[in-house]
Design a protein around this motif. Structure first.
Motif, short mmCIF file in Angstrom:
data_model
loop_
_atom_site.label_atom_id
_atom_site.label_comp_id
_atom_site.label_asym_id
_atom_site.label_seq_id
_atom_site.Cartn_x
_atom_site.Cartn_y
_atom_site.Cartn_z
N VAL A 1 78.69 24.44 7.54
CA VAL A 1 77.37 24.68 8.12
C VAL A 1 76.33 24.99 7.05
N GLY A 2 76.70 25.75 6.04
CA GLY A 2 75.76 26.07 4.96
C GLY A 2 75.28 24.81 4.25
N GLU A 3 76.23 23.92 3.93
CA GLU A 3 75.87 22.66 3.26
C GLU A 3 74.96 21.80 4.13
N LYS A 4 75.27 21.73 5.42
CA LYS A 4 74.45 20.94 6.34
C LYS A 4 73.06 21.55 6.49
N ASN A 5 72.97 22.87 6.49
CA ASN A 5 71.66 23.54 6.56
C ASN A 5 70.80 23.19 5.35
N ILE A 6 71.42 23.13 4.19
CA ILE A 6 70.70 22.77 2.96
C ILE A 6 70.22 21.31 3.04
N LEU A 7 71.10 20.42 3.46
CA LEU A 7 70.76 19.00 3.53
C LEU A 7 69.61 18.73 4.49
N VAL A 8 69.62 19.39 5.66
CA VAL A 8 68.54 19.15 6.63
C VAL A 8 67.20 19.62 6.06
N ALA A 9 67.20 20.71 5.32
CA ALA A 9 65.95 21.18 4.70
C ALA A 9 65.44 20.15 3.70
N ARG A 10 66.30 19.67 2.84
CA ARG A 10 65.88 18.67 1.84
C ARG A 10 65.36 17.40 2.50
N GLU A 11 66.07 16.93 3.54
CA GLU A 11 65.67 15.69 4.21
C GLU A 11 64.32 15.82 4.91
N ILE A 12 64.11 16.90 5.65
CA ILE A 12 62.85 17.06 6.39
C ILE A 12 61.69 17.26 5.42
N LEU A 13 61.87 18.06 4.38
CA LEU A 13 60.80 18.25 3.40
C LEU A 13 60.47 16.93 2.72
N ASN A 14 61.48 16.13 2.43
CA ASN A 14 61.25 14.80 1.85
C ASN A 14 60.48 13.91 2.81
N ASP A 15 60.82 13.96 4.10
CA ASP A 15 60.12 13.16 5.11
C ASP A 15 58.63 13.52 5.16
N TYR A 16 58.32 14.80 4.99
CA TYR A 16 56.92 15.27 5.01
C TYR A 16 56.27 15.15 3.62
N LYS A 17 57.04 14.69 2.64
CA LYS A 17 56.58 14.55 1.25
C LYS A 17 56.11 15.88 0.65
N ILE A 18 56.87 16.94 1.00
CA ILE A 18 56.61 18.26 0.45
C ILE A 18 57.56 18.47 -0.72
N LYS A 19 56.99 18.77 -1.87
CA LYS A 19 57.78 18.93 -3.10
C LYS A 19 58.57 20.23 -3.08
N ILE A 20 59.86 20.13 -3.39
CA ILE A 20 60.72 21.32 -3.54
C ILE A 20 60.62 21.74 -5.00
N VAL A 21 60.03 22.90 -5.25
CA VAL A 21 59.81 23.36 -6.63
C VAL A 21 60.89 24.32 -7.11
N ALA A 22 61.68 24.87 -6.17
CA ALA A 22 62.75 25.78 -6.55
C ALA A 22 63.74 25.89 -5.40
N GLU A 23 64.99 26.15 -5.74
CA GLU A 23 65.98 26.43 -4.72
C GLU A 23 67.12 27.24 -5.32
N ASP A 24 67.70 28.06 -4.48
CA ASP A 24 68.90 28.81 -4.82
C ASP A 24 69.77 28.74 -3.58
N VAL A 25 70.69 27.78 -3.58
CA VAL A 25 71.45 27.47 -2.38
C VAL A 25 72.94 27.36 -2.68
N GLY A 26 73.75 27.41 -1.61
CA GLY A 26 75.18 27.25 -1.74
C GLY A 26 75.86 28.49 -2.30
N GLY A 27 77.01 28.28 -2.89
CA GLY A 27 77.77 29.38 -3.46
C GLY A 27 78.45 30.20 -2.39
N ASN A 28 78.90 31.39 -2.78
CA ASN A 28 79.64 32.26 -1.87
C ASN A 28 78.98 33.60 -1.61
#
Length: 159
Positions: free
Chosen positions: A105-132
């Protein structure tokens, strides 16, 4: 000057503001998208639990595919534009559950954020995702910066 007060958001909530405030949340496998438009000094954060609403039951902001577009629309309503917004993504940690599907679920949550932001052409300038490890984050709307602190693996949960 930053206004004091509690602007803590829980699962299924969004906070968008033009005031110089702090917005915070705590994340495990949940994800928070932080948006900021420095042109008009508008910022916001969401906190979602699951990547997709499947059409059953009520639409809810606890789903990424509902929450992220709503966050973007709320920013636009306050004067921001998608082409001048910047995004930062946090969370999506792996938590040991009994089922294989929920482990991702964590991985899927990250992917949906990246995909939707890409669809809106919003630049991702930083991320701290995944891990434990869980994360405590605080978005400073005076500057659009995010303060991050890791939580102990055994002590975190999505709130």
């Amino acid at each position: 000057m930053i206004k004091t007060g509690s602007n803590f958001i829980h699962v299924g909530q969004i906070h968008v503001d033009t005031e110089p405030i702090l917005i915070s949340t705590v994340l495990g496998s949940c994800v928070a998208v932080c948006l900021y438009d420095k042109r008009v000094c508008v910022g916001g954060m969401n906190h979602y639990l699951l990547p997709f609403w499947n059409g059953n039951g009520l639409q809810s902001l606890k789903f990424g595919n509902i929450s992220i577009p709503k966050l973007i629309e709320s920013m636009i309503d306050k004067g921001a534009k998608s082409n001048t917004m910047e995004a930062k993504i946090f969370g999506g940690a792996s938590i040991n559950f009994s089922s294989c599907q929920t482990m991702m679920v964590g991985e899927k949550n990250i992917l949906v954020a990246r995909e939707i932001l890409n669809d809106y052409k919003i630049k991702i300038v930083a991320e701290d995702v995944g891990g434990n490890s869980g994360r405590k984050i605080q978005l400073n709307l005076e500057q659009g910066k995010v303060l991050l602190k890791y939580t102990a693996k055994s002590n975190f949960g999505d709130m």
